[in-house]
Design an enzyme around this catalytic site. Structure first.
Site, PDB file in Angstrom:
ATOM      1  N   ALA A   1     -17.686 -87.585  43.550  1.00 38.12           N
ATOM      2  CA  ALA A   1     -16.337 -87.847  43.033  1.00 38.12           C
ATOM      3  C   ALA A   1     -15.690 -86.548  42.552  1.00 38.12           C
ATOM      4  O   ALA A   1     -16.371 -85.666  42.031  1.00 38.12           O
ATOM      5  CB  ALA A   1     -16.410 -88.835  41.880  1.00 38.12           C
ATOM      6  N   ASP A   2     -14.362 -86.429  42.753  1.00 37.21           N
ATOM      7  CA  ASP A   2     -13.646 -85.324  42.130  1.00 37.21           C
ATOM      8  C   ASP A   2     -12.898 -85.870  40.917  1.00 37.21           C
ATOM      9  O   ASP A   2     -13.046 -87.044  40.554  1.00 37.21           O
ATOM     10  CB  ASP A   2     -12.726 -84.611  43.135  1.00 37.21           C
ATOM     11  N   SER A   3     -12.110 -85.017  40.273  1.00 39.04           N
ATOM     12  CA  SER A   3     -11.486 -85.430  39.011  1.00 39.04           C
ATOM     13  C   SER A   3     -10.567 -86.634  39.212  1.00 39.04           C
ATOM     14  O   SER A   3     -10.509 -87.522  38.365  1.00 39.04           O
ATOM     15  CB  SER A   3     -10.712 -84.259  38.408  1.00 39.04           C
TER      16      SER A   3
ATOM     17  N   ASP B   1     -10.843 -88.948  41.590  1.00 41.29           N
ATOM     18  CA  ASP B   1     -11.684 -90.134  41.859  1.00 41.29           C
ATOM     19  C   ASP B   1     -12.142 -90.758  40.544  1.00 41.29           C
ATOM     20  O   ASP B   1     -12.181 -91.983  40.395  1.00 41.29           O
ATOM     21  CB  ASP B   1     -12.943 -89.742  42.643  1.00 41.29           C
TER      22      ASP B   1
END
Lengths: 416, 78
Positions: free
Chosen positions: B35-37, B39
């Site tokens: 996950a990125d920020s 997400d």
């Protein structure tokens, strides 16, 4: 300063009449209509119930589920068509100087469906703003070239041109300029649009811009015909690899055509109506010829903007007669929008590709659906009606004009 | 597995496009599940919607793993 020469070395197309360049050409040469009843939403209360949607496009063939959720359709189309063009070009991405590779992309609107979905969600709620964190980055028109660069690591100039239906022609001309001025070796240029949505259809319908020929969608887009009643909305993408000539030659690339020149102008007249005297349209073709150092008599084919609207089609043909004079009847004039519909910000790119393919195959695709002569149109003009015409095309021009009075014209020639 | 745990896992599988087997209690959204920020923000919003709760930003910062999410929601629902 000696300008460098710029050539086209790769093509990609995702259109309502074919999902690859090869399929697109098959559709073009056979006069195939891409128009059909809308499948994306319920059109019961809409004045226009048809459009040129893509056929059989499944994003999961190209992206995983997580990627699909983060990409508006206009960005999906951009990635798919640019991948085809990059593969077609044969560029070796491992050895390329990626700081000298740009992406310049046209989109008239951007992620309209994303905007629509998020705002509808808000309207259905209790007033608490629960917007998805991907709303803005999915929607913004510049995310298409952003995503192309992220995928391939291209670190040169990167942005979107927005000039409505001229957007991707502007992108091609900007790309031509950056390469011929020596700033880049390669630019992925093109455009994409995905506006067949509730908001897109409703909005264009409200302007009385769209055909309402619901009883016969496949014949609704009929540029230059006396019974034309508006344009047909289309969607999709076109991508071209523009490359500096010596760079292309050194790697033994297949060269489709040279980008001989581009012209720009503005009508400075009305938000959406064309100038009745076509001053801006005359000037844009003159600018383009001048930029290419060409005489009017050298042009073999013109892919018109020709959207199938009552005013625009006539104004454009009058402008062609003025610019080309006695040579005008010798030109194969066509409107491939009769088959693809109007792809808005992607129109310039897919029509540039149609022009290049006409050169490649010595065959000018037709303007289909012609039934009735319009007596406002000079009968001496060859509008390539209903059937493709064999023709050695050495020089092909493509016109695109956008709401706001933006005019763009680009001309290609066979490499000498 | 509790009802809450299975619903949390279903959301994570859907939003992050990961395999169900990877969604274990100690898995970190960013380090293990890709996950990125953005997400992560989206996951928190989905939990709020699914369970009809509010997760303030300062507490959302402490939800970094699958287990922490399940624990937080179970407490919030009790």
């Amino acid at each position: 300063m000696q300008l460098k020469r710029v050539v086209v070395t790769g093509l990609g197309a995702l259109t309502p009449i074919g999902n690859t360049v090869a399929e697109y050409w098959e559709g073009l040469k056979n006069g195939k209509s891409g128009c059909a009843p809308i499948t994306y939403f319920d059109t019961e209360k809409f004045k226009t119930k048809f459009a040129c949607e893509l056929k059989g496009f499944d994003p999961l063939q190209f992206f995983d589920r997580k990627e699909v959720r983060k990409l508006d359709r206009f960005a999906q189309y951009a990635l798919v068509s640019s991948d085809e063009a990059i593969a077609d070009s044969g560029l070796d991405l491992d050895t390329l100087d990626k700081f000298r590779v740009g992406v310049i992309w046209g989109a008239g609107i951007g992620g309209l469906e994303t905007f629509q979905t998020e705002v509808l969600n808000f309207a259905e709620g209790d007033g608490t703003p629960r917007f998805n964190p991907f709303f803005i980055p999915k929607m913004i028109a510049d995310i298409a070239p952003g995503n192309i660069s992220i995928k391939h690591g291209f670190m040169g100039p990167n942005y979107t041109t927005v000039s409505a239906c001229a957007s991707s022609a502007n992108a091609l001309i900007d790309a031509l300029n950056y390469i011929r001025l020596g700033y880049c070796d390669v630019i992925v240029a093109g455009g994409s649009e995905a506006a067949v949505t509730i908001a897109g259809m409703g909005g264009f319908n409200a302007m009385h811009a769209l055909s309402t020929r619901n009883e016969s969608p496949e014949t609704a887009s009929r540029p230059f015909d006396a019974t034309r009643d508006g344009f047909v909305l289309g969607e999709g993408a076109g991508a071209l690899i523009l490359e500096e000539y010596e760079h292309a030659k050194a790697r033994g690339a297949k060269i489709y055509a040279e980008v001989a020149g581009g012209g720009l102008s503005s009508d400075a007249y009305h938000m959406t109506a064309p100038h009745p005297d076509g001053i801006g349209v005359v000037r844009v073709m003159e600018n383009c010829l001048k930029d290419a150092g060409m005489a009017p008599g050298e042009v073999d084919a013109i892919n018109t903007h020709g959207t199938s609207t009552p005013l625009g089609d006539v104004a454009e043909l009058k402008a062609i007669s003025r610019v080309f004079g006695a040579h005008a009847p010798e030109i194969n004039i066509n409107s491939t929008k009769s088959m693809t519909g109007h792809l808005l910000g992607a129109a310039g790119a897919i029509e540039a590709i149609a022009s290049i393919l006409a050169m490649e195959h010595s065959l000018v695709p037709p303007t289909i659906n012609h039934t009735t002569v319009d007596d406002q149109i000079d009968p001496s003009l060859n509008l390539t009606l209903n059937k493709a015409q064999p023709r050695e095309v050495n020089v092909a021009m493509s016109n695109t004009f956008g709401f706001g009075g933006h005019n763009a014209c680009i001309v290609f020639k066979k490499i000498g | 597995m509790s009802d809450i745990a299975s619903r949390v896992k279903a959301i994570i599988v859907d939003k992050l496009g990961v395999d169900e087997n990877e969604v274990v209690a100690e898995a970190s959204f960013t380090n293990d599940l890709g996950a990125d920020s953005l997400d992560t923000v989206e996951l928190i919003m989905e939990f709020e919607k699914e369970f009809d709760i509010q997760i303030p930003d300062d507490q959302a910062e402490n939800i970094a793993t699958v287990g922490q999410a399940i624990n937080y929601i179970e407490e919030a629902k009790n």
